[in-house]
Scaffold this motif. Structure first.
Motif, PDB file in Angstrom:
ATOM      1  N   ALA A 109     -12.223   3.655  -1.874  1.00  0.00           N
ATOM      2  CA  ALA A 109     -11.681   3.609  -0.520  1.00  0.00           C
ATOM      3  C   ALA A 109     -12.557   2.693   0.322  1.00  0.00           C
ATOM      4  CB  ALA A 109     -11.617   5.010   0.087  1.00  0.00           C
TER       5      ALA A 109
ATOM      6  N   ARG B 258      -4.277  -2.343  -4.236  1.00  0.00           N
ATOM      7  CA  ARG B 258      -3.773  -1.193  -5.002  1.00  0.00           C
ATOM      8  C   ARG B 258      -2.555  -1.564  -5.845  1.00  0.00           C
ATOM      9  NH1 ARG B 258      -5.523   1.146  -0.110  1.00  0.00           N
ATOM     10  NH2 ARG B 258      -3.496   0.875   0.885  1.00  0.00           N
TER      11      ARG B 258
ATOM     12  N   GLY C 240      -5.572  -4.154   1.645  1.00  0.00           N
ATOM     13  CA  GLY C 240      -5.802  -2.918   0.902  1.00  0.00           C
ATOM     14  C   GLY C 240      -4.598  -2.518   0.077  1.00  0.00           C
TER      15      GLY C 240
END
Length: 218
Positions: free
Chosen positions: A82, A199, A195
């Motif tokens: 994260a 992913r 981000g």
């Protein structure tokens, strides 16, 4: 999300699956899938990249779930992923990708596409760029084209290790794909979009070790 470093177990040679696990990208995919496929209907929810050197391969993975703790081939070390990223953050990156463009429902290798363009323009072969220069330009453009919608800007990039792979999938289907290894520095423009792209992965062939971007702060 979880980031994992997965290595071959010291005693993996005793497992019958060891000798068939590394024959092709497809057999390696199946071996890595064994860490994440906890039931037959599970859809792929991980990205991975295999690094190869003098010793056994090392697999880096980004996944929605941590990999299985026990496996006859692999040993995994995992931690939550994260990263806190702000607009303007500079990151060094490594990316193995399958750089293609899709036209009329078909995928075209960007390096071969550039060679085809030179042929159509009747550019004499003696005037073509060197192979490394041609690959750098074609693959670099491919990454630049995806940077804005992915929330980052490329500051510098080097494209290496252009390879064409051909192997058979289960059932005899032939798979053909190309890979390029990108190394460079980027600047985050939109942390949310970047981000999300981290992913999701970059480009196709994610099931065969493409699309995972490894990042570190500069």
């Amino acid at each position: 999300m979880y980031f994992s470093r997965i290595t071959v177990r010291p005693d993996a040679g005793r497992a019958g699956a060891f000798w068939s696990a590394f024959r092709s990208p497809y057999s390696l995919h199946k071996a890595v899938w064994g860490l994440f496929g906890d039931h037959p209907d599970r859809e792929r929810d991980f990205l991975y990249q295999v690094t190869e050197g003098a010793g056994p391969p090392v697999v880096y993975a980004l996944s929605a779930r941590p990999p299985a703790e026990e496996n006859e081939l692999w040993s995994a070390q995992s931690k939550p992923f994260a990263p806190i990223l702000d607009a303007g953050t500079r990151l060094g990156f490594l990316l193995r990708a399958n750089p293609v463009r899709t036209r009329a429902g078909k995928r075209h290798d960007v390096v071969m596409e550039e060679k085809h363009r030179l042929k159509l323009q009747a550019v004499p072969r003696a005037e073509w760029p060197l192979e490394a220069e041609l690959m750098q330009a074609a693959a670099g453009r491919w990454l630049e084209e995806r940077s804005e919608k992915s929330g980052f800007r490329v500051e510098s990039v080097r494209a290496d290790a252009y390879r064409q792979h051909e192997f058979r999938k289960g059932g005899g289907k032939t798979i053909r794909l190309s890979t390029v290894d990108f190394t460079g520095v980027l600047r985050v423009v939109d942390p949310t979009r970047f981000g999300e792209q981290l992913r999701q992965g970059f480009g196709p062939a994610k099931g065969f070790g493409c699309g995972l971007m490894l990042i570190r702060r500069v």
